[in-house]
Design a protein around this motif. Structure first.
Motif, short mmCIF file in Angstrom:
data_model
loop_
_atom_site.label_atom_id
_atom_site.label_comp_id
_atom_site.label_asym_id
_atom_site.label_seq_id
_atom_site.Cartn_x
_atom_site.Cartn_y
_atom_site.Cartn_z
N VAL A 17 -12.86 6.71 -1.41
CA VAL A 17 -12.51 6.07 -0.13
C VAL A 17 -12.15 4.63 -0.46
O VAL A 17 -12.99 3.86 -0.92
CB VAL A 17 -13.68 6.13 0.87
N THR A 18 -10.89 4.27 -0.25
CA THR A 18 -10.36 3.01 -0.73
C THR A 18 -9.76 2.20 0.41
O THR A 18 -9.06 2.72 1.25
CB THR A 18 -9.27 3.27 -1.80
N ASP A 19 -10.05 0.89 0.40
CA ASP A 19 -9.39 -0.07 1.29
C ASP A 19 -8.28 -0.75 0.50
O ASP A 19 -8.46 -1.06 -0.68
CB ASP A 19 -10.38 -1.14 1.75
N ILE A 20 -7.16 -1.01 1.17
CA ILE A 20 -6.03 -1.65 0.49
C ILE A 20 -5.58 -2.85 1.32
O ILE A 20 -5.47 -2.77 2.54
CB ILE A 20 -4.85 -0.68 0.31
N GLU A 21 -5.28 -3.94 0.62
CA GLU A 21 -4.82 -5.16 1.29
C GLU A 21 -3.85 -5.90 0.38
O GLU A 21 -3.96 -5.83 -0.85
CB GLU A 21 -6.02 -6.07 1.62
N PHE A 22 -2.89 -6.59 0.97
CA PHE A 22 -1.96 -7.44 0.23
C PHE A 22 -2.46 -8.88 0.24
O PHE A 22 -3.07 -9.34 1.21
CB PHE A 22 -0.57 -7.44 0.89
N ALA A 23 -2.18 -9.61 -0.84
CA ALA A 23 -2.43 -11.04 -0.92
C ALA A 23 -1.18 -11.70 -1.47
O ALA A 23 -0.52 -11.15 -2.34
CB ALA A 23 -3.63 -11.34 -1.82
N GLY A 24 -0.86 -12.86 -0.97
CA GLY A 24 0.30 -13.56 -1.49
C GLY A 24 1.18 -14.07 -0.38
O GLY A 24 0.76 -14.10 0.77
N ILE A 45 -4.64 -5.36 -3.48
CA ILE A 45 -6.07 -5.30 -3.79
C ILE A 45 -6.62 -3.97 -3.28
O ILE A 45 -6.56 -3.69 -2.08
CB ILE A 45 -6.81 -6.48 -3.15
N TYR A 46 -7.12 -3.17 -4.20
CA TYR A 46 -7.75 -1.89 -3.88
C TYR A 46 -9.26 -2.08 -4.00
O TYR A 46 -9.75 -2.51 -5.04
CB TYR A 46 -7.31 -0.80 -4.86
N VAL A 47 -10.00 -1.74 -2.95
CA VAL A 47 -11.46 -1.91 -2.95
C VAL A 47 -12.10 -0.57 -2.63
O VAL A 47 -11.77 0.06 -1.62
CB VAL A 47 -11.89 -2.96 -1.89
N CYS A 48 -13.03 -0.13 -3.47
CA CYS A 48 -13.81 1.07 -3.19
C CYS A 48 -14.84 0.73 -2.12
O CYS A 48 -15.60 -0.22 -2.27
CB CYS A 48 -14.50 1.56 -4.46
N CYS A 81 -7.34 9.33 -4.34
CA CYS A 81 -8.28 9.04 -3.26
C CYS A 81 -8.30 10.17 -2.25
O CYS A 81 -7.31 10.87 -2.07
CB CYS A 81 -7.87 7.77 -2.52
N ALA A 82 -9.41 10.33 -1.57
CA ALA A 82 -9.48 11.26 -0.46
C ALA A 82 -9.14 10.57 0.85
O ALA A 82 -8.59 11.19 1.76
CB ALA A 82 -10.88 11.87 -0.36
N LYS A 83 -9.44 9.27 0.96
CA LYS A 83 -9.19 8.53 2.19
C LYS A 83 -8.77 7.11 1.85
O LYS A 83 -9.35 6.49 0.96
CB LYS A 83 -10.44 8.51 3.06
N ILE A 84 -7.75 6.62 2.56
CA ILE A 84 -7.28 5.25 2.39
C ILE A 84 -7.37 4.55 3.73
O ILE A 84 -6.93 5.09 4.75
CB ILE A 84 -5.83 5.23 1.86
N LEU A 85 -7.92 3.35 3.72
CA LEU A 85 -8.00 2.53 4.93
C LEU A 85 -7.17 1.27 4.73
O LEU A 85 -7.29 0.61 3.69
CB LEU A 85 -9.45 2.14 5.22
N THR A 86 -6.33 0.94 5.71
CA THR A 86 -5.50 -0.26 5.63
C THR A 86 -5.43 -0.91 7.00
O THR A 86 -5.89 -0.35 7.99
CB THR A 86 -4.06 0.08 5.18
N ASP A 87 -4.81 -2.08 7.02
CA ASP A 87 -4.51 -2.68 8.31
C ASP A 87 -3.18 -2.10 8.81
O ASP A 87 -2.65 -1.17 8.23
CB ASP A 87 -4.50 -4.20 8.23
N ASN A 88 -2.64 -2.66 9.88
CA ASN A 88 -1.44 -2.09 10.50
C ASN A 88 -0.16 -2.80 10.10
O ASN A 88 0.76 -2.90 10.90
CB ASN A 88 -1.59 -2.15 12.02
#
Length: 197
Positions: A17-24, A45-48, A81-88
């Motif tokens: 289960v991973t969270d993904i976010e952009f930086a920059g 950035i991938y965060v478990c 991954c089984a599940k990915i969480l991101t913003d919109n």
């Protein structure tokens, strides 16, 4: 204070289960250019969610195809991954649509293949719009990443090779931070860190 998400407190495989976010954006200089031009790159950035392990990658654009390429590199290194969480953000929504179109296209012709993809499919969830508090873990990791990056490079402009090297070093530093002690003994200094997972 509300209860934590079940994905954060349920034991699971790393990056399942991973969270993904952009930086920059971050501005880099490329070698062998005549003019002193700076090019934009973004850090993905991938965060478990379960172990808080971090994986850093970079893309040259926030377009969906660049993000899907980064996602493929991530799957090649860390597993699917089984599940990915991101913003919109538009990048994530576009990538989600492209993956669903490909999945539906491949799903219909062959029964055996469709059963395999159904069992291996990725669940993609987006947090509600205008609610960054739902992404507290990845926002904290972005803050930690930027803190270390600014301490290392300051105001200097790096080449792509130098930037990738620093990304890898920051990845190692953030994955070696202590989460909890391994023993209740006072003089035992061994700790559990995300890098162990």
């Amino acid at each position: 204070m509300g209860n934590l998400q079940t994905d954060r407190v349920t034991p699971n495989h790393v990056f399942n289960v991973t969270d993904i976010e952009f930086a920059g954006p971050f501005f880099l200089k490329f070698k062998n250019q005549r003019k002193f031009m700076l090019n934009k790159v973004y850090v993905v950035i991938y965060v478990c969610l379960c172990t808080k392990t971090l994986h850093l990658d970079f893309v040259t654009d926030q377009a969906s195809d660049c993000f899907i390429a980064s996602l493929k590199r991530f799957f090649g290194r860390r597993g699917k991954c089984a599940k990915i969480l991101t913003d919109n953000s538009k990048t994530f929504i576009g990538a989600d649509k492209e993956i669903k179109i490909l999945y539906n296209h491949v799903n219909s012709p062959d029964q055996c293949l469709s059963e395999f993809l159904t069992s291996e499919s990725i669940e993609w969830k987006c947090i509600p719009p205008k609610s960054p508090n739902f992404g507290a873990i990845w926002e904290a990791r972005v803050k930690s990443f930027k803190f270390h990056l600014k301490r290392v490079i300051g105001g200097q402009k790096l080449t792509l090779e130098e930037f990738i090297t620093i990304l890898t070093e920051i990845d190692g530093v953030l994955n070696s931070r202590p989460l909890t002690p391994l023993s209740p003994e006072f003089d035992d200094f061994e700790t559990l860190s995300p890098g162990i997972f």
